[in-house]
Scaffold this motif. Structure first.
Motif, PDB file in Angstrom:
ATOM      1  N   UNK A 374      55.139  51.039  40.561  1.00  0.00           N
ATOM      2  CA  UNK A 374      56.270  50.262  41.074  1.00  0.00           C
ATOM      3  C   UNK A 374      55.809  48.864  41.478  1.00  0.00           C
ATOM      4  N   UNK A 375      56.700  47.883  41.204  1.00  0.00           N
ATOM      5  CA  UNK A 375      56.409  46.493  41.563  1.00  0.00           C
ATOM      6  C   UNK A 375      57.248  46.128  42.785  1.00  0.00           C
ATOM      7  N   UNK A 376      56.543  45.918  43.902  1.00  0.00           N
ATOM      8  CA  UNK A 376      57.216  45.641  45.170  1.00  0.00           C
ATOM      9  C   UNK A 376      56.861  44.230  45.625  1.00  0.00           C
ATOM     10  N   UNK A 377      57.889  43.469  45.984  1.00  0.00           N
ATOM     11  CA  UNK A 377      57.681  42.099  46.459  1.00  0.00           C
ATOM     12  C   UNK A 377      57.912  42.046  47.970  1.00  0.00           C
ATOM     13  N   UNK A 378      57.104  41.252  48.649  1.00  0.00           N
ATOM     14  CA  UNK A 378      57.232  41.060  50.096  1.00  0.00           C
ATOM     15  C   UNK A 378      57.602  39.616  50.364  1.00  0.00           C
ATOM     16  N   UNK A 379      58.723  39.402  51.056  1.00  0.00           N
ATOM     17  CA  UNK A 379      59.163  38.051  51.381  1.00  0.00           C
ATOM     18  C   UNK A 379      59.516  37.996  52.862  1.00  0.00           C
ATOM     19  N   UNK A 380      59.739  36.793  53.327  1.00  0.00           N
ATOM     20  CA  UNK A 380      60.106  36.620  54.728  1.00  0.00           C
ATOM     21  C   UNK A 380      59.458  35.389  55.306  1.00  0.00           C
ATOM     22  N   UNK A 381      59.834  35.023  56.510  1.00  0.00           N
ATOM     23  CA  UNK A 381      59.277  33.818  57.137  1.00  0.00           C
ATOM     24  C   UNK A 381      57.784  33.978  57.413  1.00  0.00           C
ATOM     25  N   UNK A 382      57.088  32.843  57.554  1.00  0.00           N
ATOM     26  CA  UNK A 382      55.660  32.867  57.871  1.00  0.00           C
ATOM     27  C   UNK A 382      55.441  33.578  59.200  1.00  0.00           C
ATOM     28  N   UNK A 488      43.137  26.512  36.596  1.00  0.00           N
ATOM     29  CA  UNK A 488      41.985  27.089  35.900  1.00  0.00           C
ATOM     30  C   UNK A 488      41.253  28.085  36.799  1.00  0.00           C
ATOM     31  N   UNK A 489      41.043  27.705  38.052  1.00  0.00           N
ATOM     32  CA  UNK A 489      40.375  28.622  38.989  1.00  0.00           C
ATOM     33  C   UNK A 489      41.176  29.910  39.148  1.00  0.00           C
ATOM     34  N   UNK A 490      42.515  29.758  39.234  1.00  0.00           N
ATOM     35  CA  UNK A 490      43.348  30.944  39.428  1.00  0.00           C
ATOM     36  C   UNK A 490      43.267  31.880  38.230  1.00  0.00           C
ATOM     37  N   UNK A 491      43.229  31.315  37.025  1.00  0.00           N
ATOM     38  CA  UNK A 491      43.155  32.167  35.829  1.00  0.00           C
ATOM     39  C   UNK A 491      41.783  32.843  35.713  1.00  0.00           C
ATOM     40  N   UNK A 492      40.729  32.151  36.152  1.00  0.00           N
ATOM     41  CA  UNK A 492      39.405  32.787  36.190  1.00  0.00           C
ATOM     42  C   UNK A 492      39.413  33.960  37.170  1.00  0.00           C
ATOM     43  N   UNK A 493      40.077  33.763  38.311  1.00  0.00           N
ATOM     44  CA  UNK A 493      40.137  34.848  39.304  1.00  0.00           C
ATOM     45  C   UNK A 493      40.961  36.018  38.779  1.00  0.00           C
ATOM     46  N   UNK A 494      42.011  35.715  37.995  1.00  0.00           N
ATOM     47  CA  UNK A 494      42.823  36.789  37.401  1.00  0.00           C
ATOM     48  C   UNK A 494      42.009  37.538  36.352  1.00  0.00           C
ATOM     49  N   UNK A 495      41.208  36.792  35.569  1.00  0.00           N
ATOM     50  CA  UNK A 495      40.328  37.437  34.578  1.00  0.00           C
ATOM     51  C   UNK A 495      39.350  38.381  35.285  1.00  0.00           C
ATOM     52  N   UNK A 496      38.899  37.966  36.436  1.00  0.00           N
ATOM     53  CA  UNK A 496      37.973  38.790  37.227  1.00  0.00           C
ATOM     54  C   UNK A 496      38.630  40.125  37.590  1.00  0.00           C
ATOM     55  N   UNK A 497      39.913  40.069  37.969  1.00  0.00           N
ATOM     56  CA  UNK A 497      40.631  41.301  38.322  1.00  0.00           C
ATOM     57  C   UNK A 497      40.949  42.121  37.077  1.00  0.00           C
ATOM     58  N   UNK A 498      41.259  41.461  35.958  1.00  0.00           N
ATOM     59  CA  UNK A 498      41.458  42.176  34.692  1.00  0.00           C
ATOM     60  C   UNK A 498      40.213  42.995  34.357  1.00  0.00           C
ATOM     61  N   UNK A 529      48.871  41.234  33.901  1.00  0.00           N
ATOM     62  CA  UNK A 529      47.983  41.974  34.792  1.00  0.00           C
ATOM     63  C   UNK A 529      48.733  43.087  35.525  1.00  0.00           C
ATOM     64  N   UNK A 530      50.029  42.864  35.838  1.00  0.00           N
ATOM     65  CA  UNK A 530      50.802  43.830  36.624  1.00  0.00           C
ATOM     66  C   UNK A 530      51.272  45.023  35.807  1.00  0.00           C
ATOM     67  N   UNK A 531      51.239  44.901  34.500  1.00  0.00           N
ATOM     68  CA  UNK A 531      51.770  45.983  33.650  1.00  0.00           C
ATOM     69  C   UNK A 531      51.046  47.300  33.907  1.00  0.00           C
ATOM     70  N   UNK A 532      51.823  48.330  34.229  1.00  0.00           N
ATOM     71  CA  UNK A 532      51.263  49.664  34.421  1.00  0.00           C
ATOM     72  C   UNK A 532      50.528  49.853  35.737  1.00  0.00           C
ATOM     73  N   UNK A 533      50.596  48.881  36.636  1.00  0.00           N
ATOM     74  CA  UNK A 533      49.895  48.996  37.916  1.00  0.00           C
ATOM     75  C   UNK A 533      50.892  48.951  39.075  1.00  0.00           C
ATOM     76  N   UNK A 534      50.564  49.650  40.145  1.00  0.00           N
ATOM     77  CA  UNK A 534      51.330  49.508  41.385  1.00  0.00           C
ATOM     78  C   UNK A 534      51.013  48.122  41.941  1.00  0.00           C
ATOM     79  N   UNK A 535      52.063  47.309  42.121  1.00  0.00           N
ATOM     80  CA  UNK A 535      51.827  45.906  42.477  1.00  0.00           C
ATOM     81  C   UNK A 535      52.593  45.521  43.740  1.00  0.00           C
ATOM     82  N   UNK A 536      51.850  44.919  44.685  1.00  0.00           N
ATOM     83  CA  UNK A 536      52.451  44.325  45.877  1.00  0.00           C
ATOM     84  C   UNK A 536      52.328  42.815  45.746  1.00  0.00           C
ATOM     85  N   UNK A 537      53.469  42.121  45.728  1.00  0.00           N
ATOM     86  CA  UNK A 537      53.469  40.676  45.532  1.00  0.00           C
ATOM     87  C   UNK A 537      54.023  39.978  46.771  1.00  0.00           C
ATOM     88  N   UNK A 538      53.222  39.071  47.331  1.00  0.00           N
ATOM     89  CA  UNK A 538      53.687  38.240  48.447  1.00  0.00           C
ATOM     90  C   UNK A 538      54.092  36.901  47.850  1.00  0.00           C
TER      91      UNK A 538
END
Length: 593
Positions: A374-382, A488-498, A529-538
């Motif tokens: 399941x893909x769950x998003x978390x929102x709200x004030x800081x 670029x840094x963010x995509x490298x970090x995503x590759x790391x998680x992949x 990256x989220x496909x097939x994974x339980x995902x919590x998104x802030x």
């Protein structure tokens, strides 16, 4: 917070176990120390014999006797040289090895500490404790047992020999030593406190330098170089004042010793001379006596000179022990099991959390169930607790109350290693290590093949830009990845998680700091990256989480709304207000363009 001063005896008791690995070396070192002491103590006896015999009957001394004594003493000096070499070389290597062991223990302990420790401790202070503070330990760990052992031997041997020469004079001399000792202890304590202050301030100075250098772009952007210089000057001068105080006590300490030193020589000259006039001591005995007193005073002076090194070493050990005493509050429970084949179901059962330092409630009685995939998003004030809730899952913190289950198992009953291997985190503030692009991606699965790293980069949408770099995957990214752009840094970090391939994923505002083009590219990578994974998104940008299976609205430490994007809009509650506000802001931006 003022740190409690540890007693010297307690520190030594905790430090001594580090010698265990090097027991044989230490025994040999002390044996060599005894050899050098014997060699030094023999000379006055030889001179005593020659002087007394020469004054009584010079004819009784033959050339052969003198030469034999000379050769004997030369042989002793050869032994002394070999023993001294062993002490200087092997002894110092032992000290360096102990320093290395302590630094290893300190670094290993740091890896076990929770975020709470690092949130409340300056990095400069930590660096100081595991580097410069331990430099003094090499000299201390080698010289401390050696110097005190030699001092003990020389004192005992000197007392025995001097007593046999003239007991009354010896008792007068040795009565002065306790008085000297009391003075030494007083000034020693003052010097120790001053050195502790000095070490603490070095940490503060390191923190100031680190803060200024890491924020150098902000400094230059606001033209605040002079302000930084003034701050540094203030800290630097305070450090000078602390050292001035330390040297003041050290000078008083050394001067007191010199006064007692002179007093002892006065006693030997006056009392010894009177005893010699009255025939209570032979001239040769007085020569030997003076030499032994000189040896005794030299030993005391060496201990005095070593006192500064001793206090530096004790200060380093104390600050090391303070680090080692930092509580490890996140650890494997007894009987913790390995987490295998994680499906990704998550349950928060009446979870509450407050930070231990300020005790402000961040989460209050959270109950939440998330299905595998399941893909769950978390929102709200800081400040609503979104990031904190996600940080509880990989046990960066533990809940104050309640339980968190992963695949039906309480996460406290599984090993930290297996839990954190099951959870991947992509953060807004990407941290890349100083090294190559390849090394930073491989960090997700150390030892992975080149093919696996390349495939992870392709899935993250990073392969194309990496190949466009001058040295491709072997390109050096700089400290914290400064040579790459934010996207670029963010995509490298995503590759790391992949490459890590975790069944549970946490995306902590992973696109909020990017420009539109980078956000689009990174969002595509995150979708894959989220496909097939339980995902919590802030997320703060609500347009990025409209397709989430479920959206949770956190405010004032609790979940106030829950549902799909359409369901929450229809309720016209907090989510509706947030969404409407964001849309109006985006329209204003478009009009301005």
């Amino acid at each position: 917070m003022k740190e409690k001063e540890m007693k010297t005896g307690v520190l030594l008791k905790r430090f001594v176990p580090y010698y265990k690995k090097y027991t044989k070396v230490m025994i040999m070192d002390l044996f060599c120390a005894s050899l050098t002491t014997i060699c030094e103590m023999v000379l006055p006896l030889i001179l005593r014999y020659v002087t007394n015999q020469g004054l009584k009957d010079v004819a009784s001394l033959s050339v052969n006797t003198i030469v034999s004594m000379g050769l004997f003493y030369f042989a002793l000096r050869i032994i002394d040289g070999i023993a001294s070499f062993y002490m200087a070389y092997t002894g110092h290597v032992m000290g360096a090895a102990i320093e290395t062991d302590m630094r290893q223990d300190a670094f290993s302990h740091l890896q076990k500490l929770s975020d709470n420790y690092f949130n409340n401790t300056k990095v400069g202070q930590i660096m100081s404790r595991i580097t410069s503070d331990l430099f003094e330990v090499t000299e201390f760990s080698h010289h401390c047992p050696e110097e005190f052992f030699i001092a003990f031997l020389k004192t005992v041997v000197s007392f025995i020999i001097l007593s046999r020469i003239n007991l009354p004079l010896t008792l007068i001399i040795f009565c002065l030593i306790p008085v000297m000792g009391v003075s030494c202890i007083y000034f020693n304590l003052q010097v120790k406190r001053a050195f502790k202050q000095q070490r603490n301030h070095i940490g503060e100075l390191n923190s100031r330098i680190e803060d200024s250098l890491l924020g150098n772009r902000v400094v230059r952007a606001f033209a605040n170089e002079q302000i930084e210089i003034e701050k540094f000057t203030q800290d630097n001068m305070e450090f000078l004042n602390i050292k001035r105080k330390a040297y003041k006590y050290m000078a008083a300490f050394q001067n007191t010793i010199r006064m007692f030193d002179g007093l002892m020589y006065v006693v030997v000259i006056v009392a010894g001379g009177i005893f010699m006039i009255k025939g209570l001591i032979e001239p040769g005995d007085l020569v030997a006596y003076t030499l032994y007193v000189f040896t005794l005073l030299s030993t005391i002076r060496r201990i005095i000179e070593f006192a500064e090194q001793f206090q530096r070493g004790m200060t380093g050990i104390e600050r090391f022990m303070e680090l080692m005493d930092a509580d490890v509050d996140i650890f494997d429970e007894e009987g913790a099991t390995h987490l295998d084949e994680v499906k990704g179901s998550i349950e928060f059962k009446d979870v509450s959390f407050e930070y231990p330092d300020d005790h402000n409630a961040v989460l209050s009685h959270i109950n939440l169930s998330i299905r595998p995939g399941e893909k769950v998003a978390l929102v709200g004030p800081s400040g609503g607790g979104k990031t904190t809730l996600c940080n509880l899952l990989p046990r960066f913190y533990d809940p104050t109350e309640g339980n968190i289950l992963l695949d039906g198992q309480d996460i406290k009953t599984v090993t930290l290693d297996s839990l954190r291997n099951a959870v991947g985190v992509v953060q807004q503030d990407v941290y890349l290590f100083s090294g190559t692009v390849f090394e930073n991606i491989e960090y997700g699965h150390p030892g992975a093949s080149k093919e696996a790293v390349y495939e992870a980069a392709k899935l993250a949408g990073a392969h194309e830009f990496i190949m466009g770099l001058k040295e491709g995957y072997e390109t050096y990214v700089g400290e914290r990845g400064v040579k790459l752009s934010g996207g670029q840094k963010q995509r490298v970090s995503i590759a790391r998680v992949f490459l890590k391939n975790p069944p549970v994923l946490i995306l902590d505002e992973a696109t909020s700091a990017l420009d539109n083009e980078s956000e689009y590219l990174v969002s595509k990578s995150l979708d894959r990256l989220s496909e097939g994974r339980t995902t919590l998104t802030i997320a703060h940008r609500l347009t990025t989480i409209q397709n989430a299976d479920r959206i949770l609205v956190l405010s004032e430490s609790r979940i106030v709304e829950e549902g799909s994007h359409e369901e929450l809009l229809s309720k016209q509650g907090m989510y509706y207000q947030l969404y409407t506000s964001v849309r109006e802001t985006e329209k204003e931006v478009e009009l301005e363009k």
